[in-house]
Design a protein around this motif. Structure first.
Motif, short mmCIF file in Angstrom:
data_model
loop_
_atom_site.label_atom_id
_atom_site.label_comp_id
_atom_site.label_asym_id
_atom_site.label_seq_id
_atom_site.Cartn_x
_atom_site.Cartn_y
_atom_site.Cartn_z
N ARG A 83 -29.18 -0.87 -33.96
CA ARG A 83 -29.84 -2.09 -33.52
C ARG A 83 -29.30 -2.62 -32.20
NH1 ARG A 83 -28.35 -5.61 -38.05
NH2 ARG A 83 -26.77 -4.00 -38.16
N LYS B 5 -28.24 -3.32 -28.41
CA LYS B 5 -29.01 -3.25 -27.17
C LYS B 5 -28.08 -2.93 -26.00
CE LYS B 5 -33.03 -5.13 -28.63
NZ LYS B 5 -34.37 -4.74 -28.36
N ALA C 231 -39.20 2.35 -23.98
CA ALA C 231 -38.64 1.75 -25.20
C ALA C 231 -39.29 0.39 -25.48
CB ALA C 231 -37.13 1.60 -25.04
N GLU D 63 -41.59 -0.62 -28.68
CA GLU D 63 -41.19 -1.74 -29.54
C GLU D 63 -42.33 -2.74 -29.69
OE1 GLU D 63 -37.24 -3.21 -28.53
OE2 GLU D 63 -37.81 -5.08 -29.53
N SER D 64 -43.01 -3.04 -28.57
CA SER D 64 -44.05 -4.06 -28.67
C SER D 64 -45.28 -3.54 -29.42
CB SER D 64 -44.44 -4.57 -27.29
OG SER D 64 -45.03 -3.54 -26.56
N GLN E 41 -45.21 -2.37 -32.23
CA GLN E 41 -45.02 -2.74 -33.64
C GLN E 41 -45.41 -4.19 -33.91
OE1 GLN E 41 -43.67 -0.13 -35.33
NE2 GLN E 41 -43.29 0.98 -33.43
N GLU E 42 -45.68 -4.95 -32.84
CA GLU E 42 -45.89 -6.38 -33.01
C GLU E 42 -47.22 -6.69 -33.69
OE1 GLU E 42 -43.86 -8.89 -31.96
OE2 GLU E 42 -42.35 -7.72 -30.90
N SER F 67 -44.26 -5.96 -22.17
CA SER F 67 -43.08 -5.16 -21.84
C SER F 67 -42.62 -5.41 -20.42
CB SER F 67 -43.38 -3.67 -22.00
OG SER F 67 -43.92 -3.44 -23.27
#
Lengths: 309, 323
Positions: A301, A303, B210, B214-215, B217-218, B243
């Motif tokens: 997790r 960063k 990345a 990640e976004s 999944q929003e 992003s």
């Protein structure tokens, strides 16, 4: 894991530098302009006199591709580039790992103290770290190098001579402290307010003991993740400083100084500059890949991102 | 909205002051040798040493010395080099700034455009061979020393392949003024721009990939899908847009740092007479006043550039306004 294996291979190759030099019978620090070596029964001068112009210029021997016999050719001092590569690599590795240790110690100490004690201590330390953080790495390193390079430095009983490998270690170790201290401080701050630390404080456990027994073990994962990434960064920084002639000083070598030596020979004997650069790129890439893997495995997790400079 | 800006401004001034104090302490109070001897350069004559002591006020308290140094660098600009006797360093630094900025701006355009293309392409084809290839190349870009890459570029474009159709247009190393010769300016800078951009394309491509993944999944992406929007539209209009916020912050940090770091090394390799080459030459001759000036101007520029990016960020991001 393949990345780690490649990196270890480079480490072992560099560790064998003295063996290689003895086996090849060359002194990688002595300029040998009039040496003659034998290839396929023919005598070849290491420095070939130029036939153009006044005949005063010399071209060093190109790569012979024979291990132990100027494998990568000679530099403009007639020294065996392969042997210098191994010695230089050893210095690059030593400096980057020693600087990593120094950064981690200083950064952890600053982060622990600021995060745990809070208050004025935290404010002063954090503001100081903010300033260091905003100071461009190379400019800070250049300033520190230029004042210490000619005369060395002496603080109280400790004197470091100019030309010592400790100078680049200390300089690189200092400039990256905020990179470690800031995330550590954040973690310590969170741990400081966690229940088990509160319980220890209320039980009257002394502060240093809490830091050592309760908080430090909880940040070791982060510290371990930092190691390979930090080393990669340090290796690039060391080579850049040496390239600017304010890192490792001659006659010592590092991959950065060899690239600088090779700059003058770039168009005639490109391998002198190319080989150490490839060595740096491969080592740094191996460390980065290994570091990314380690982070994903230990601390998915987080960063933590290094490599901003 | 005015409060966060004032706060950031105060922070900027504090950091500028802090950096100037650190520079001062490094140059004037590092133990080990006489600072006057350092500033005067190698084997300076006794009268030069005396002149240095007098002009920098070494016989006076530290804060007076600090004030004198700041005055010489920023107000009167009469800091002189002792290695190149009498050379005024501040005008030299100011003259070199446009060259460094040309290099950095051009590289920034390239790296932003290409890292967005690479980041989006990699995120869209996630876990495919293309994604893996792009990310591996990005990592390679991060791992190469930038000055070495510059030498490789020189070797290819100036020597080995210079006579082929591909690189015959590359002019000899050096810089041409934009006002005198815009075409020459552009041509001499193309290769340095590419060299400098490669490092950052690697970093930004990876970060953007990345962030997009990640976004994706929003919840709002799920909503967009539920509305029946095409995947391309979702990717470009929804995921990429959010992003880019992270991208912009990072850009501010790196753009400033670039001036004081990689750009310096790139200038040295390509013989561009910018602030980096000036620093490099001063390092070779141990010309401390010059280093003092370049370090001070470059780091002040970096601090201001970071603050400007933050101002823009405050203006753009509605969340900062309300808080």
């Amino acid at each position: 894991m393949a990345a780690l294996a490649i990196f270890l291979l480079i480490v072992f190759a560099c560790l064998s530098a003295p063996l290689y030099a003895r086996w090849a019978g060359v002194d990688p620090f002595l300029s040998t302009l009039d040496a003659v070596i034998t290839i396929d029964g023919q005598d070849v001068p290491v420095m070939e006199q130029s036939t153009e112009g006044l005949g005063l210029g010399y071209t060093p021997l190109g790569p012979t591709w024979r291990l132990g016999n100027y494998f990568l050719g000679a530099d403009n001092q007639g020294r065996d580039v392969m042997a210098r590569m191994l010695y230089g690599g050893l210095n690059s590795l030593l400096i980057s790992s020693a600087a990593t240790v120094l950064t981690l110690i200083l950064g952890t100490a600053a982060g622990l103290i600021a995060g745990y004690f809070g208050g004025v201590t935290d404010t002063v330390l954090s503001r100081f770290l903010d300033i260091l953080w905003a100071f461009p790495i190379y400019l800070l390193a250049i300033s520190l190098s230029i004042v210490t390079i000619a005369e060395g430095i002496s603080i109280g009983p400790i004197t470091i001579e100019s030309g010592s490998l400790w100078l680049p270690v200390i300089i690189i170790g200092i400039v990256y402290v905020p990179y470690v201290a800031r995330p550590i401080r954040g973690q310590v701050l969170a741990l400081r307010n966690s229940e088990f630390v509160m319980a220890a404080i209320n039980l009257g456990v002394p502060g240093p003991r809490i830091l050592w027994r309760d908080i430090l073990p909880n940040i070791t994962t982060t510290l371990i993740v930092f190691v390979p990434l930090m080393m990669a960064l340090n290796m690039l920084t060391e080579s850049a400083l040496s390239f600017l002639s304010i890192g490792v000083q001659p006659p010592d070598a590092s991959w950065g100084t060899i690239i600088q030596d090779g700059q003058a020979l770039l168009y005639t004997r490109p391998l002198v500059a190319l080989a150490p650069g490839i060595a740096i790129a491969v080592s740094v890439m191996a460390l980065n890949v290994f570091g990314d893997g380690l982070r994903d495995a230990l601390d998915p997790r987080s960063k933590v991102r290094l490599g901003r400079d | 909205m005015i409060y966060p800006i004032l706060r950031r401004l105060g922070q900027m001034l504090f950091v500028m002051f802090g950096i100037s104090v650190i520079v001062f302490l490094i140059f004037f109070a590092t133990p080990g040798a006489d600072p006057a001897a350092r500033i005067a350069g190698r084997n300076a004559a006794p009268e030069v040493l005396e002149a240095v002591r007098h002009s920098f006020g070494f016989d006076r308290p530290l804060y007076v010395q600090y004030a004198l140094m700041m005055k010489k660098i920023f107000i009167t600009g009469d800091l002189t080099s002792f290695v190149n006797r009498g050379w005024k360093v501040v005008p030299a630094v100011l003259d070199s700034i446009p060259i460094t900025l040309s290099l950095v701006f051009g590289a920034a355009v390239l790296w932003v455009v290409f890292s967005i293309i690479i980041g989006v392409a990699a995120a869209a084809t996630r876990n495919s061979w293309l994604d893996r290839l792009l990310m591996a190349l990005g990592l390679l870009g991060i791992s190469m020393p930038v000055y070495w890459l510059g030498e490789v570029m020189n070797l290819i474009t100036q020597s080995r392949y210079h006579d082929t159709w591909l690189f015959s247009w590359v002019p000899p190393l050096g810089y041409k003024n934009f006002s005198d010769d815009p075409k020459g300016w552009f041509l001499t800078l193309v290769i340095p721009w590419i060299t400098l951009a490669i490092l950052y394309i690697g970093i930004y491509g990876r970060v953007l990939r990345a962030a997009i993944i990640e976004s994706m999944q929003e919840d709002y992406i799920r909503t967009a899908r539920a509305k029946g929007l095409s995947e391309t539209r979702i990717l470009l209009r929804h995921a990429l847009r959010t992003s880019l916020i992270a991208f912009v912050t990072l850009f501010g940090l790196d753009f400033g740092a670039l001036v004081g770091g990689s750009a310096l090394l790139t200038e040295v390799v390509f013989g561009l007479q910018g602030i980096g080459k000036l620093t490099y030459d001063a390092l070779q001759s141990l010309d401390l006043p010059m280093i003092m000036a370049t370090v001070m101007y470059a780091s002040m520029f970096v601090v201001i550039a970071n603050a400007v990016v933050d101002f823009v960020y405050i203006l753009l991001d509605p969340r900062v306004k309300t808080s």
